[in-house]
Write a protein that holds these residues in place. Sequence first.
Motif, PDB file in Angstrom:
ATOM      1  N   UNK A 269       0.827  -1.204   0.000  1.00  0.00           N
ATOM      2  CA  UNK A 269       0.000   0.000   0.000  1.00  0.00           C
ATOM      3  C   UNK A 269       0.865   1.258   0.000  1.00  0.00           C
ATOM      4  N   UNK A 270       1.847   1.287   0.869  1.00  0.00           N
ATOM      5  CA  UNK A 270       2.707   2.465   0.980  1.00  0.00           C
ATOM      6  C   UNK A 270       3.596   2.652  -0.244  1.00  0.00           C
ATOM      7  N   UNK A 271       3.943   1.557  -0.891  1.00  0.00           N
ATOM      8  CA  UNK A 271       4.746   1.658  -2.104  1.00  0.00           C
ATOM      9  C   UNK A 271       3.927   2.126  -3.302  1.00  0.00           C
ATOM     10  N   UNK A 272       2.685   1.645  -3.384  1.00  0.00           N
ATOM     11  CA  UNK A 272       1.879   1.879  -4.581  1.00  0.00           C
ATOM     12  C   UNK A 272       1.043   3.160  -4.539  1.00  0.00           C
ATOM     13  N   UNK A 273       0.619   3.561  -3.341  1.00  0.00           N
ATOM     14  CA  UNK A 273      -0.278   4.708  -3.237  1.00  0.00           C
ATOM     15  C   UNK A 273       0.490   5.926  -2.732  1.00  0.00           C
ATOM     16  N   UNK A 274       0.583   7.004  -3.531  1.00  0.00           N
ATOM     17  CA  UNK A 274       1.304   8.198  -3.098  1.00  0.00           C
ATOM     18  C   UNK A 274       0.722   8.762  -1.803  1.00  0.00           C
ATOM     19  N   UNK A 275       1.564   9.347  -1.007  1.00  0.00           N
ATOM     20  CA  UNK A 275       1.147   9.839   0.303  1.00  0.00           C
ATOM     21  C   UNK A 275       0.014  10.853   0.221  1.00  0.00           C
ATOM     22  N   UNK A 276       0.038  11.718  -0.798  1.00  0.00           N
ATOM     23  CA  UNK A 276      -0.994  12.745  -0.894  1.00  0.00           C
ATOM     24  C   UNK A 276      -2.351  12.197  -1.337  1.00  0.00           C
ATOM     25  N   UNK A 277      -2.418  10.893  -1.672  1.00  0.00           N
ATOM     26  CA  UNK A 277      -3.684  10.270  -2.053  1.00  0.00           C
ATOM     27  C   UNK A 277      -4.274   9.423  -0.941  1.00  0.00           C
ATOM     28  N   UNK A 278      -3.520   9.212   0.135  1.00  0.00           N
ATOM     29  CA  UNK A 278      -3.946   8.233   1.142  1.00  0.00           C
ATOM     30  C   UNK A 278      -5.099   8.694   2.009  1.00  0.00           C
ATOM     31  N   UNK A 279      -5.361   9.985   2.033  1.00  0.00           N
ATOM     32  CA  UNK A 279      -6.492  10.466   2.824  1.00  0.00           C
ATOM     33  C   UNK A 279      -7.809  10.080   2.153  1.00  0.00           C
ATOM     34  N   UNK A 280      -7.817  10.141   0.804  1.00  0.00           N
ATOM     35  CA  UNK A 280      -9.023   9.759   0.067  1.00  0.00           C
ATOM     36  C   UNK A 280      -9.084   8.253  -0.159  1.00  0.00           C
ATOM     37  N   UNK A 281      -7.923   7.643  -0.314  1.00  0.00           N
ATOM     38  CA  UNK A 281      -7.881   6.213  -0.597  1.00  0.00           C
ATOM     39  C   UNK A 281      -6.987   5.551   0.447  1.00  0.00           C
ATOM     40  N   UNK A 282      -7.609   5.178   1.558  1.00  0.00           N
ATOM     41  CA  UNK A 282      -6.814   4.671   2.684  1.00  0.00           C
ATOM     42  C   UNK A 282      -6.558   3.168   2.564  1.00  0.00           C
ATOM     43  N   UNK A 283      -5.859   2.639   3.582  1.00  0.00           N
ATOM     44  CA  UNK A 283      -5.438   1.243   3.548  1.00  0.00           C
ATOM     45  C   UNK A 283      -6.630   0.292   3.515  1.00  0.00           C
ATOM     46  N   UNK A 284      -7.715   0.640   4.219  1.00  0.00           N
ATOM     47  CA  UNK A 284      -8.889  -0.234   4.262  1.00  0.00           C
ATOM     48  C   UNK A 284      -9.530  -0.340   2.871  1.00  0.00           C
ATOM     49  N   UNK A 285      -9.640   0.786   2.179  1.00  0.00           N
ATOM     50  CA  UNK A 285     -10.197   0.741   0.820  1.00  0.00           C
ATOM     51  C   UNK A 285      -9.291  -0.056  -0.107  1.00  0.00           C
ATOM     52  N   UNK A 286      -8.004   0.131   0.049  1.00  0.00           N
ATOM     53  CA  UNK A 286      -7.026  -0.611  -0.744  1.00  0.00           C
ATOM     54  C   UNK A 286      -7.200  -2.112  -0.527  1.00  0.00           C
TER      55      UNK A 286
END
Length: 295
Positions: A269-286
């Motif tokens: 998750x941390x490798x694939x999803x840029x930090x500035x996108x994680x608020x909208x697309x968090x780990x649970x959604x991933x």
Amino acid sequence: DNDVALPVIAKWTKRGGGGVSVGGAASLAVPGAGSSRLEEFGDQFSVVVGIDIDRPALEEAACRTRARPEIRWVYWDLSLEGELDEQEEITPASSSSAPVAADGSVPAAPGPKLPRRFDAVLDKGTLDYLVCEETSKCCCYLRNMARMLCSQGTSAHDSGAGISAARPVYVLISFRARPLLMGILAVFGFELLEEIGDLECAKNSSQKATIYVFTLGEGRRPMDAECSRQEEQMQAVLDQHFKEESRFRSPEEEARIAAIERCSLREAFELLIPEDMRQEYDFELFREDLAASNP
């Protein structure tokens, strides 16, 4: 849109304007016109032709402009190649909703033969839409634009009203990225004459449009070239643009990810999803998406 476009078109189609010389009144085509109010163009052009595939909208417009014979309406799917004067003209007489006069008079019959060539074409969003459609449709559309602007050594239109500009213009109002438009239109031989940016084309919208004025390169006749080759060139431009536009990670990050053989879900998750996108697309959604795509 008309308020924004009219001064620009007038500049490039009046005698001596912008270096494109026109003798007499000029002609204008508007693809994707729907039931737009083209009446305001009628005072400056000998012929104004609105083109669309929405028959009810065209019928409504034809009835509304029945007293303006210089304004014509044509049913034509511009993603299919052809000539404008071979298409169906929508008139009050052909409209299912044509008003019946109190004296029982017959609605106005079609006017003179439709033109094939124009001094100007105004595109208010049709190309923007077709860029996301099948490449073949967009290719046919731009070949049709070139066809309507190519004088072939004749007057602007076969009815004899007005004289063709030496280099007719394609006026494009667009929200698309400039490099994408420049790349696509270069495939079809269009050259940029003028660019006006940061235009507000809709109320209560923060989006800014740009008006581009193009002309066909001297001696260019892109509609005579092989369509399949143009499609390939256009697809290459689109692929490059969307690859750059959708890039989330740098080439270095992509290489680092490719070198990893195994990692935890959280690390992925941390490798694939840029930090500035994680608020909208968090780990649970991933995790939910991953589970749904790998039942």
